[in-house]
Motif scaffolding. Structure first.
Motif, short mmCIF file in Angstrom:
data_model
loop_
_atom_site.label_atom_id
_atom_site.label_comp_id
_atom_site.label_asym_id
_atom_site.label_seq_id
_atom_site.Cartn_x
_atom_site.Cartn_y
_atom_site.Cartn_z
N ASP A 113 0.82 -1.20 0.00
CA ASP A 113 0.00 0.00 0.00
C ASP A 113 0.85 1.26 0.00
O ASP A 113 0.56 2.23 -0.71
CB ASP A 113 -0.93 0.01 1.22
N GLU A 114 1.93 1.27 0.79
CA GLU A 114 2.75 2.48 0.86
C GLU A 114 3.45 2.76 -0.46
O GLU A 114 3.65 3.91 -0.84
CB GLU A 114 3.78 2.39 1.99
N HIS A 115 3.82 1.69 -1.18
CA HIS A 115 4.41 1.89 -2.50
C HIS A 115 3.37 2.40 -3.48
O HIS A 115 3.62 3.36 -4.23
CB HIS A 115 4.99 0.57 -3.02
N ARG A 116 2.21 1.77 -3.51
CA ARG A 116 1.17 2.17 -4.45
C ARG A 116 0.82 3.65 -4.27
O ARG A 116 0.72 4.41 -5.23
CB ARG A 116 -0.08 1.31 -4.26
N LEU A 117 0.64 4.07 -3.01
CA LEU A 117 0.25 5.45 -2.75
C LEU A 117 1.38 6.42 -3.07
O LEU A 117 1.16 7.46 -3.71
CB LEU A 117 -0.19 5.60 -1.29
N GLY A 118 2.60 6.09 -2.65
CA GLY A 118 3.73 6.99 -2.92
C GLY A 118 3.98 7.15 -4.41
O GLY A 118 4.24 8.27 -4.89
N TRP A 119 3.87 6.07 -5.16
CA TRP A 119 4.12 6.13 -6.59
C TRP A 119 3.03 6.91 -7.33
O TRP A 119 3.32 7.71 -8.21
CB TRP A 119 4.24 4.71 -7.15
N ILE A 120 1.75 6.68 -6.96
CA ILE A 120 0.68 7.39 -7.67
C ILE A 120 0.68 8.87 -7.31
O ILE A 120 0.36 9.72 -8.15
CB ILE A 120 -0.70 6.74 -7.37
N GLU A 121 1.06 9.22 -6.07
CA GLU A 121 1.14 10.63 -5.71
C GLU A 121 2.23 11.31 -6.53
O GLU A 121 2.07 12.47 -6.94
CB GLU A 121 1.44 10.78 -4.21
N ALA A 134 -8.69 7.03 -7.58
CA ALA A 134 -9.03 5.62 -7.35
C ALA A 134 -8.10 5.00 -6.31
O ALA A 134 -8.55 4.28 -5.41
CB ALA A 134 -8.96 4.85 -8.66
N VAL A 135 -6.81 5.27 -6.40
CA VAL A 135 -5.87 4.69 -5.45
C VAL A 135 -6.11 5.26 -4.05
O VAL A 135 -6.10 4.52 -3.06
CB VAL A 135 -4.42 4.92 -5.90
N ARG A 136 -6.33 6.56 -3.95
CA ARG A 136 -6.62 7.14 -2.64
C ARG A 136 -7.87 6.52 -2.02
O ARG A 136 -7.90 6.22 -0.81
CB ARG A 136 -6.79 8.66 -2.77
N LEU A 137 -8.91 6.35 -2.81
CA LEU A 137 -10.13 5.74 -2.29
C LEU A 137 -9.88 4.31 -1.83
O LEU A 137 -10.43 3.86 -0.82
CB LEU A 137 -11.23 5.76 -3.36
N SER A 138 -9.03 3.58 -2.56
CA SER A 138 -8.73 2.20 -2.17
C SER A 138 -7.98 2.14 -0.85
O SER A 138 -8.00 1.12 -0.16
CB SER A 138 -7.91 1.50 -3.26
N MET A 139 -7.31 3.24 -0.49
CA MET A 139 -6.60 3.34 0.79
C MET A 139 -7.51 3.88 1.90
O MET A 139 -7.04 4.24 2.97
CB MET A 139 -5.38 4.27 0.65
N LEU A 140 -8.81 4.00 1.59
CA LEU A 140 -9.83 4.48 2.54
C LEU A 140 -9.65 5.96 2.87
O LEU A 140 -10.16 6.42 3.89
CB LEU A 140 -9.82 3.65 3.83
N ASP A 141 -8.96 6.70 2.01
CA ASP A 141 -8.85 8.14 2.17
C ASP A 141 -9.90 8.78 1.28
O ASP A 141 -9.61 9.31 0.19
CB ASP A 141 -7.44 8.62 1.79
N ASP A 142 -11.16 8.74 1.73
CA ASP A 142 -12.28 9.20 0.91
C ASP A 142 -12.18 10.69 0.60
O ASP A 142 -12.48 11.11 -0.53
CB ASP A 142 -13.61 8.90 1.60
N GLU A 143 -11.77 11.49 1.57
CA GLU A 143 -11.73 12.93 1.36
C GLU A 143 -10.77 13.31 0.23
O GLU A 143 -11.14 14.03 -0.70
CB GLU A 143 -11.33 13.65 2.65
N MET A 144 -9.55 12.82 0.31
CA MET A 144 -8.56 13.16 -0.70
C MET A 144 -8.85 12.46 -2.03
O MET A 144 -8.54 12.99 -3.10
CB MET A 144 -7.16 12.81 -0.21
N GLY A 145 -9.43 11.26 -1.96
CA GLY A 145 -9.80 10.56 -3.19
C GLY A 145 -10.84 11.33 -3.97
O GLY A 145 -10.72 11.53 -5.19
N ILE A 146 -11.89 11.78 -3.28
CA ILE A 146 -12.94 12.54 -3.95
C ILE A 146 -12.41 13.89 -4.41
O ILE A 146 -12.81 14.41 -5.46
CB ILE A 146 -14.16 12.69 -3.03
#
Length: 341
Positions: free
Chosen positions: A189-197, A215-227
């Motif tokens: 998860d930390e790789h996926r999020l760091g790379w997509i950011e 999509a990746v942010r939402l998958s990390m349960l960060d709804d606010e930043m994902g939306i």
């Protein structure tokens, strides 16, 4: 003649200047050919056999917007065209250009691009379904495509902090963001999020990258930043030419029924909703979305998935409200000044 062998295991050969890249690659079983076609302009061409086409023509350019291009099943390119002719860009991009070449070459060995001559030449499939997290354990029987993309993503994350981005960085960000948002096997998860950011920092003006970021942010349960990322994508999509409204039910149902059972699936659907409704005029948006919400309340493919249903409903509402607010502000700014009595 072999001129070098880098730590990834790739071998480099010198070929005749001006030779046709596809002919040289086919005759010698080369995965890719790199040429400087003009001062500072680099082109990478991968080997394409007849009737075994690539999935992505050029990482150096955007693709026409569709759900399939935002979240592609395959990302192997035919070429990468990079204009690095501005002063110092070529030297500044040398490391990531090498990683781009290696990734493109590895992905050229996708099973759908190999035939009998490739088997004879020893060009085996790049897909082995192994973990991409421990790059130190790189071995010849590992998934070379995933390892090459992970190496490219790590390089891109480092470079994204500099604030100086070249055509090579942009090409890498397109490919890496597409890979991260669709590859569901063993990315931490930390790789996926760091790379997509990192991709989002480099290509903040391309809506497809923001859709993947959301999509990746939402998958990390960060709804606010994902939306928030989806709202930014929707704002950019309003300026896209030729963007048509599509029927969202078809891809919603297909993705949720047949996609992998992990958080990325419903997150891709949420981003897909943003893309699907980008072509709907704002005055019709509320009616179209209310119809979809009614369908979702009773849809068999969302039975037992109350949390997923709630997320999709929230995304729909917030996207509509954000667009209505933007247009209201635009009307206020465009209104003529009041005349004094």
């Amino acid at each position: 003649m072999v001129i070098d062998q880098d730590p990834t295991g790739a071998e480099w050969f010198m070929v005749a200047r001006g030779a046709d890249p596809q002919e040289v690659a086919a005759e010698n079983g080369l995965d890719a050919v790199v040429a400087e076609i003009a001062p500072g302009v680099i082109r990478v061409e991968t080997l394409e056999r007849p009737h075994a086409d690539c999935a992505w023509f050029d990482w150096g350019t955007r693709r026409p917007l569709s759900y399939e291009s935002v979240f592609p099943i395959r990302i192997d390119p035919a070429r990468i065209h990079m204009d690095l002719s501005s002063e110092g860009e070529l030297a500044h991009s040398a490391d990531i250009v090498m990683d781009l070449v290696h990734a493109a070459a590895a992905l050229s060995r996708h099973p759908l691009r190999l035939d009998i001559p490739d088997v004879i030449l020893g060009r085996r499939s790049c897909i082995r379904h192994r973990s991409v997290d421990e790059l130190e354990s790189y071995a010849g029987d590992a998934d070379e495509g995933a390892l090459a993309m992970a190496r490219l993503a790590g390089r891109l994350e480092q470079r994204s902090r500099s604030g100086r981005y070249t055509a090579a960085d942009r090409a890498a960000a397109r490919a890496v963001s597409a890979w991260i948002s669709t590859w569901d096997d063993s990315i931490r998860d930390e790789h996926r999020l760091g790379w997509i950011e990192a991709c989002g920092r480099i290509l903040v003006d391309e809506p497809e990258v923001l859709l993947r970021l959301g999509a990746v942010r939402l998958s990390m349960l960060d709804d606010e930043m994902g939306i928030a990322a989806l709202r930014d994508a929707d704002a950019l999509l309003q300026g896209e030419q030729g963007l048509a409204c599509t029927d969202p039910i078809a891809f919603l149902e297909s993705e949720l029924k047949h996609g992998p059972e992990n958080p990325m699936t419903v997150s891709r659907v949420a981003a897909g909703l943003c893309l699907a409704f980008a072509g709907v005029p704002t005055q019709r948006l509320a009616f179209v979305q209310e119809d979809l919400l009614d369908d979702m309340r009773f849809a068999s493919w969302l039975v037992g998935r109350d949390q997923d249903r709630a997320l999709l409903m929230r995304v729909l509402r917030e996207l509509r409200e954000a667009r209505e607010q933007r247009e209201a502000m635009a009307r206020v700014q465009d209104a003529p000044p009041a005349q004094a009595a």
